[in-house]
Design an enzyme around this catalytic site. Structure first.
Site, short mmCIF file in Angstrom:
data_model
loop_
_atom_site.label_atom_id
_atom_site.label_comp_id
_atom_site.label_asym_id
_atom_site.label_seq_id
_atom_site.Cartn_x
_atom_site.Cartn_y
_atom_site.Cartn_z
CG ASP A 1 -5.00 -3.22 -6.04
OD1 ASP A 1 -4.54 -4.37 -5.83
OD2 ASP A 1 -5.25 -2.48 -5.23
CB CYS B 1 0.52 6.46 -8.45
SG CYS B 1 -1.14 5.38 -8.11
CD GLU C 1 -7.10 1.03 -7.07
OE1 GLU C 1 -6.09 0.61 -6.51
OE2 GLU C 1 -7.83 1.97 -6.19
CG HIS D 1 10.52 -4.01 10.66
ND1 HIS D 1 9.64 -3.04 10.27
CD2 HIS D 1 9.83 -4.74 11.68
CE1 HIS D 1 8.46 -3.13 11.04
NE2 HIS D 1 8.46 -4.02 11.91
#
Length: 552
Positions: free
Chosen positions: A454, A501, A430, A188
């Protein structure tokens, strides 16, 4: 002077005074409970108080650091009510006569250990969430205050490993950098540092301790290092680097709102990847022309119940309205056993990257898919919507997915619910199969979006999360580049557009090649937009030399 080396999780430089932040560990008295019913009542009241506190913290974090970071507290609220977690605590109270505090401590330790032992690094980081909610619950049972007062002057936060609660409570106006003994790029503190645009270094080892409190250090987020007790020459060097870094950021801001047109007049679209509405708003402010990837799976993660059609509709409507007049490309549910999704009840798999995931889940559970598609179709009238299907390997998958979408559109129309006529439908390229078959797949869609993360992993048979073979994972590999060129060429032959992307869309080495190959759209992290636009504007595609492996 001493240099510590770790993992750079957020770029940039900082020179400042360390404030060591200790975790607030609640005291637990291990005792036998004489009245289990009373302990259960105390537990339930503590859960209620903790949930109310988390709701308040969510609102506070929403205002301070935005929706993405604030979502931590929503996740914690759901974990507090997770049946596996609560039943384990209650069982220790009733079956072993433990006090409520001891039962929470025992369950928290067991669940945290379970997550920490998982192979997936993202899931390992969830151990911190379990520890955090368990500590919050014990504090409520003890009637203790949440945490000591935070620093009031600018500082560099140092810790063994910041808890999610500590991380989100950091004052944006004062925090200069974050350094931790443990952690990773998925912790985090690392995620928040990137959101806030401050440098961060994790996994520095045991020398990040209380003894560092008050020391002046240098943090180099790009190199993943921290310099203790810097000498005058090093201090001067980094003061110059920091000044240059700040100046570069200011200069880059000039490019954020400029049109991305190459020196030889080729115009492309620069969009942003987003996970929520807040991401989308920030991206538009940062110069994004639209959202090239909206990750809808975040609507499904870390929750016990599936998101309803209405909940999804409201989210898609909000992001379309926030992005106007730009386009929003929503990726349908892209999830598998590697992500925490109680609401889907996915079985554990030995190799989730190659398993039951994404479009495979949607087509085998059509009601789940239809709910998402109905929500998207209903929202389509509030902006410019494009929808893409992930993990495609065959024509039959695309045909089946499009048929289900057409059926739901017809149903909505029959119900008198308006649906936009200009929705674009596309697929992710991908997998090697989708790249090889892209000439035929292009017949069924309006666009391709190349997911290089990927595509690189599958093409090179290289797990992108495995540090031991990290040097093999490279989108510049000739095999990957050939698949990228194949997809772009086949898209254009079919008269459709091709975007990207994956992370490679922001890779400075690859951008000139993608422009030369004719990529129409780049979708990147919001913070990468100014630098990407600058490189596009400064590129003359006529001067770009393609790698030898791509020359016709």
């Amino acid at each position: 002077m001493k240099t510590l080396r770790g993992i750079g999780t957020s770029d940039g430089y900082a020179i400042g005074t360390v404030r060591f932040l200790k975790p607030h560990t609640a005291k637990v008295e291990r005792r036998t409970a004489s009245d289990s019913a009373q302990e259960l009542a105390l537990l339930r009241d503590a859960v209620r108080q903790a949930k109310e506190e988390l709701d308040a913290l969510f609102q506070e974090a929403l205002e301070k650091v935005g929706e993405k970071a604030a979502e931590i507290f929503s996740v914690h609220g759901m974990l507090l009510e997770d049946p596996d977690y609560t039943e384990s605590i209650e069982n220790y109270i009733t079956a072993e006569a433990m006090s409520a505090q001891a039962a929470v401590e025992q369950t928290g330790a067991e669940f945290a250990e379970m997550f920490a032992s998982m192979e997936d690094v993202f899931m390992r980081e969830r151990a911190a969430d379990i520890k955090d909610i368990s500590q919050r619950l014990i504090r409520k049972l003890n009637g203790e205050e949440a945490a000591p007062a935070a620093p009031t002057q600018p500082y560099i936060a140092a810790a063994e490993d910041l808890t999610p609660s500590q991380t989100v409570s950091l004052d944006k106006a004062l925090i200069q950098a974050i350094v931790t003994e443990k952690g990773s790029e998925f912790s985090h503190s690392a995620i928040l540092a990137r959101i806030m645009g401050i440098p961060a270094v994790a996994a520095l080892g045991g020398e990040i301790g209380e003894g560092l409190d008050g020391a002046v250090i240098i943090v180099d987020g790009a190199a993943g290092q921290v310099i203790l007790d810097p000498d005058e020459a090093t201090l001067q060097t980094y003061q110059e680097k920091l000044a240059a870094f700040r100046q570069e950021r200011e200069e880059l801001e000039r490019y954020a709102k400029q049109a991305p047109v190459t020196r030889d007049g080729r115009a492309v679209e620069v969009c942003a990847n987003a996970a929520d509405v807040d991401d989308a708003r920030k991206a538009v402010q940062n110069g994004a022309m639209g959202i090239g990837l909206f990750r809808s799976e975040f609507l499904y993660m870390d929750r016990a119940q599936l998101p309803s059609e209405e909940e999804q509709f409201q989210t898609y409507k909000a992001i379309l309205e926030a992005t106007k007049p730009g386009k929003v490309v929503v990726r349908t549910l892209d999830i598998g056993a590697d992500k925490h999704t109680d609401c889907l009840d996915l079985p554990r798999e030995e190799n989730p990257a190659l398993g039951y995931r994404a479009i495979r889940i949607c087509l085998s559970r059509p009601e789940l898919f239809r709910t998402q598609l109905r929500a998207l179709l209903r929202a389509s009238v509030y902006g410019e919507l494009a929808v893409m299907f992930p993990m495609i390997i065959s024509e039959s998958e695309v045909i089946q997915a499009r048929a289900i979408a057409d059926e739901e559109k017809a149903r909505l129309t029959a119900e008198g619910i308006p649906v936009a006529e200009n929705i674009e439908w596309g697929i992710m390229i991908e997998t090697p199969a989708s790249a090889i078959m892209s000439d035929r797949l292009a017949r069924h869609v309006d666009f391709f979006s190349i997911g290089t993360n990927d595509l690189t992993q599958y093409t090179l048979a290289c797990d992108r999360m495995n540090a031991q073979i990290g040097q093999l994972y490279d989108a510049m590999d000739p095999a990957v580049l050939r698949f990228i060129r194949m997809a772009i060429d086949n898209a254009h032959k079919a008269g459709i557009w091709a975007g990207m992307c994956g992370e490679a869309a922001a890779d400075a080495r690859l951008i000139p090649i993608l422009l030369k190959l004719g990529l129409d759209e780049f979708s990147v992290a919001s913070g990468s937009i100014p630098r990407l636009k600058k490189q596009i504007i400064e590129t003359n595609t006529a001067e770009v030399m393609l790698p030898e492996e791509l020359r016709a």
